[in-house]
Enzyme design. Structure first.
Site, PDB file in Angstrom:
ATOM      1  N   LYS A   1       0.844  -1.198   0.000  1.00 43.15           N
ATOM      2  CA  LYS A   1       0.000   0.000   0.000  1.00 43.15           C
ATOM      3  C   LYS A   1       0.882   1.252   0.000  1.00 43.15           C
ATOM      4  O   LYS A   1       0.692   2.159  -0.796  1.00 43.15           O
ATOM      5  CB  LYS A   1      -0.910  -0.034   1.236  1.00 43.15           C
TER       6      LYS A   1
ATOM      7  N   GLU B   1      10.489  -4.675   4.558  1.00 45.99           N
ATOM      8  CA  GLU B   1      10.563  -6.094   4.179  1.00 45.99           C
ATOM      9  C   GLU B   1      10.242  -6.259   2.697  1.00 45.99           C
ATOM     10  O   GLU B   1      10.919  -6.983   1.958  1.00 45.99           O
ATOM     11  CB  GLU B   1       9.566  -6.930   5.004  1.00 45.99           C
TER      12      GLU B   1
ATOM     13  N   GLY C   1      -4.897  -1.809   5.062  1.00 45.34           N
ATOM     14  CA  GLY C   1      -4.101  -2.944   4.573  1.00 45.34           C
ATOM     15  C   GLY C   1      -4.777  -4.281   4.834  1.00 45.34           C
ATOM     16  O   GLY C   1      -4.871  -5.136   3.952  1.00 45.34           O
ATOM     17  N   ARG C   2      -5.281  -4.465   6.050  1.00 45.78           N
ATOM     18  CA  ARG C   2      -5.874  -5.757   6.402  1.00 45.78           C
ATOM     19  C   ARG C   2      -7.280  -5.934   5.836  1.00 45.78           C
ATOM     20  O   ARG C   2      -7.918  -6.962   6.068  1.00 45.78           O
ATOM     21  CB  ARG C   2      -5.855  -5.942   7.920  1.00 45.78           C
TER      22      ARG C   2
ATOM     23  N   GLU D   1      -4.854  -6.760  14.755  1.00 47.34           N
ATOM     24  CA  GLU D   1      -4.329  -5.444  14.389  1.00 47.34           C
ATOM     25  C   GLU D   1      -5.439  -4.393  14.489  1.00 47.34           C
ATOM     26  O   GLU D   1      -5.175  -3.223  14.754  1.00 47.34           O
ATOM     27  CB  GLU D   1      -3.722  -5.465  12.971  1.00 47.34           C
TER      28      GLU D   1
ATOM     29  N   HIS E   1      -5.684 -33.404  17.609  1.00 44.71           N
ATOM     30  CA  HIS E   1      -4.566 -34.246  18.077  1.00 44.71           C
ATOM     31  C   HIS E   1      -3.415 -33.393  18.601  1.00 44.71           C
ATOM     32  O   HIS E   1      -2.278 -33.860  18.647  1.00 44.71           O
ATOM     33  CB  HIS E   1      -4.109 -35.162  16.935  1.00 44.71           C
TER      34      HIS E   1
ATOM     35  N   LYS F   1       9.464  -1.105  14.126  1.00 48.46           N
ATOM     36  CA  LYS F   1      10.034  -0.753  12.812  1.00 48.46           C
ATOM     37  C   LYS F   1      11.152   0.262  12.979  1.00 48.46           C
ATOM     38  O   LYS F   1      12.234   0.134  12.400  1.00 48.46           O
ATOM     39  CB  LYS F   1       8.961  -0.110  11.913  1.00 48.46           C
TER      40      LYS F   1
HETATM   41  O1  F6P Z   1       1.996  -4.327   9.897  1.00 46.89           O
HETATM   42  C1  F6P Z   1       1.723  -2.998   9.649  1.00 46.89           C
HETATM   43  C2  F6P Z   1       1.219  -2.773   8.259  1.00 46.89           C
HETATM   44  O2  F6P Z   1       1.095  -1.418   8.082  1.00 46.89           O
HETATM   45  C3  F6P Z   1      -0.102  -3.496   7.966  1.00 46.89           C
HETATM   46  O3  F6P Z   1      -1.203  -2.804   8.424  1.00 46.89           O
HETATM   47  C4  F6P Z   1      -0.038  -3.621   6.497  1.00 46.89           C
HETATM   48  O4  F6P Z   1      -0.955  -4.556   6.048  1.00 46.89           O
HETATM   49  C5  F6P Z   1       1.410  -4.041   6.325  1.00 46.89           C
HETATM   50  O5  F6P Z   1       2.119  -3.284   7.286  1.00 46.89           O
HETATM   51  C6  F6P Z   1       1.990  -3.856   4.957  1.00 46.89           C
HETATM   52  O6  F6P Z   1       1.971  -2.524   4.553  1.00 46.89           O
HETATM   53  P1  F6P Z   1       2.169  -2.116   3.049  1.00 46.89           P
HETATM   54  O7  F6P Z   1       1.081  -2.716   2.240  1.00 46.89           O
HETATM   55  O8  F6P Z   1       2.143  -0.616   3.026  1.00 46.89           O
HETATM   56  O9  F6P Z   1       3.516  -2.646   2.587  1.00 46.89           O
END
Ligand code: F6P
Length: 550
Positions: A211, A217, A273-274, A359, A390, A514
């Site tokens: 987003k 990452e 995002g979620r 979240e 199990h 972060k």
């Molecule tokens: O974990 C924090 C967060 O901002 C989530 O809400 C989001 O889904 C994720 O990082 C990834 O963010 P982006 O889509 O901006 O890379």
């Protein structure tokens, strides 16, 4: 709403009435509730779309449900719901609208943000995604060397990974089985390594899903993926255009990364995002299942949106599920909530719900910035049911904790199951029904004794029961049913956030880690002095450097 204008939740008469009711409820047994109301098994059920929802095995009476609905009314859950659907900026800490429901609205709907109807833009992106997905699926879109794309690798994390990765698993039987679709999220290089090591770069498309397009990452993995591709193809930057597309709200960063914005699929800041896998973030899924199936899934979402928006409180399923969670979390002190699917295809469903729920509702200050004085979101956990039986079901049955659980199952196995495996479905579902029965009604000591069990073993073989469960049963796991299920949980989470008066749409809690990671990294790589590093972490960093021979 400002701090003065809303009575604190735990000071409302509705909360007090529930607390009193809880005391009176005491140790009421499900066995007794069923004995006094023989119609409970069929009466305590609701239907939404294809989902049959049975809540008879809950520690509730008509009175409990009435008092919970009173709490929902007092906290104006439906008022906030209407504000969300209208596009008001209910994400107060980020000053944003919350409009994932617009992502699945029909073409002719009108939903405005800042006076602009967003529905045409939603459908323009869906059409662009459909066109692209078809071109990949048909072989018309080829890689840099002219080879057909056979592998799709989605690179993203959190909401830019969990949704499409989960939905791809759920809908595997609807996917083009000639395509290999993989998901890379972890900044541990092992994730990308395992995803690409057996792929032909010339046949591989990377979808960079972010987003913000700043998530470290994802940008790190995307950069490594680009290096891998160009090395494998022995090509220059010109190869990127045929092998990289982006899903983002941030055109500038996409372009900085070297992806042509013509190959960018857009979404908007009013999509959390979620809550985003039914937006452009679902492109990998759309390529896998095709645009028609994707649209069926969106219709499933929309069906439950409409139900949540219009159904009266008594038959509103997301409201009911949200209220049951409030009942256990706030009045029984339940700390967690298990989601236990009896479908192998739903193996990633609970992991997806963890982000959606934890979240969203893992907050301890209310919308006015005050510390809450009541429990908020639960720990959500679970894996496919029979495997769990199990492993950890022992604790649910005989442990000391109250763990409300959702059981999700289907009458039919998926359509393309090998004929020789179809018979196993009844055994799977026999377990599904047996477990909720055992959890609710247990096994009394006298029943154990009647089996001739030695007296010293009777306490060990007794099951107290009274473990509450919801059963969600549908005929078949289809794209529409998946959309219905996800929307059901989205709105359940909404209901709880509204009652607890928290902002379910921000996620400030992920920020500190972060920032600190960025600060600590030079200490690992260069042994740099990091100001403000505490003594424990300093010693651990030194140990790490020693182990790495630095
Ligand atoms: O974990 C924090 C967060 O901002 C989530 O809400 C989001 O889904 C994720 O990082 C990834 O963010 P982006 O889509 O901006 O890379």
């Amino acid at each position: 709403m400002n701090a003065e204008s809303r009575t604190r939740l735990n000071q409302t008469p509705e909360w007090t009435a529930l607390a009193k009711h809880r005391e009176e409820f005491g140790d009421t047994r499900l066995r007794d509730l069923f004995a006094t109301d023989p119609g409970r098994g069929s009466g305590y059920t609701l239907q939404v779309g294809d989902l049959h929802v049975d809540y008879s095995k809950h520690l509730v009476t008509d009175e409990t449900l009435r008092l919970l609905r009173d709490l929902a009314a007092a906290t104006d859950v439906f008022g906030l719901r209407d504000a969300m659907f209208r596009g008001e900026k209910i994400n107060v800490t980020e000053d944003r609208a919350v409009l994932h429901t617009a992502l699945r609205a029909p073409r002719d709907a009108v939903i405005e943000v800042d006076g602009e109807n967003v529905v045409p833009a939603v459908h323009a992106v869906l059409d662009k995604m459909a066109d692209f997905a078809q071109r990949v699926r048909s072989g018309e879109w080829t890689g840099h060397t002219g080879k057909r794309i056979k592998n799709v690798v989605n690179v993203g994390i959190g909401g830019s990974d969990l949704g499409p990765a989960m939905a791809y698993e759920v809908l595997r039987s609807f996917t083009d089985r000639d395509l290999t679709v993989r998901f890379v999220s972890n900044v541990d290089g092992a994730d990308l390594h395992e995803a690409v090591r057996d792929l032909d770069a010339a046949e591989t498309l990377f979808i960079i899903a972010s987003k913000t397009f700043t998530t470290i990452e994802t940008i790190t993995n995307a950069t490594s993926a680009r290096n891998w591709l160009l090395t494998e193809l022995k090509a220059g930057q010109e190869a990127v255009a045929k092998h990289f597309v982006a899903l983002s709200t941030n055109a500038e960063k996409v372009s900085d990364f070297g992806i042509d914005t013509a190959n960018m699929f857009e979404f908007w800041d009013w999509v959390g995002g979620r809550y985003s896998y039914d937006s452009a973030i679902g492109l990998s899924l759309m390529i896998a299942i095709g645009p028609d199936r994707f649209r069926e899934m969106l219709d499933g979402f929309h069906l439950v949106d409409e139900h949540f928006r219009t159904a009266p409180a008594e038959s509103n399923v997301p409201l009911l599920l949200g209220l049951l969670g409030v009942w256990y979390g706030n009045f029984f002190d339940a700390q967690s909530h298990a989601v236990l699917p009896y479908s192998h295809y739903l193996s990633k469903f609970t992991a997806y719900l963890q982000q959606l729920d934890m979240e969203s509702n893992g907050k301890s200050v209310d919308r006015d910035g005050r510390e809450v004085e009541w429990q908020t979101g639960p720990v959500v956990w679970g894996t496919p049911g029979t495997n769990g039986q199990h492993a950890y079901y022992q604790l649910i049955h005989q442990g000391t904790k109250l763990i409300p659980a959702d059981f999700i199952g289907f009458a039919e196995p998926v359509a393309d199951l090998l004929p020789g495996l179809v018979a196993q479905h009844d055994l799977l579902m026999a377990n599904f029904f047996a477990q909720t029965q055992a959890l609710a009604f247990g096994k009394a000591p006298e029943e154990v004794r009647a089996e001739g069990v030695a007296e010293e073993l009777v306490p060990h073989k007794t099951f107290k029961g009274n473990h509450p469960t919801t059963t969600i049963l549908a005929r078949e796991l289809t794209p529409s049913v998946l959309g219905q299920l996800v929307a059901l949980y989205e709105h359940k989470v909404f209901v709880q956030g509204a009652i607890w008066n928290i902002d379910s749409f921000d996620q400030w809690g992920v920020e500190l880690g972060k920032v600190l990671a960025k600060r600590v990294e030079p200490a690992l790589t260069e042994g740099a002095e990091v100001p403000g590093l505490d003594e424990s972490t300093k010693a651990l960093v030194a140990k790490y450097r020693e182990l790495r021979g630095r």
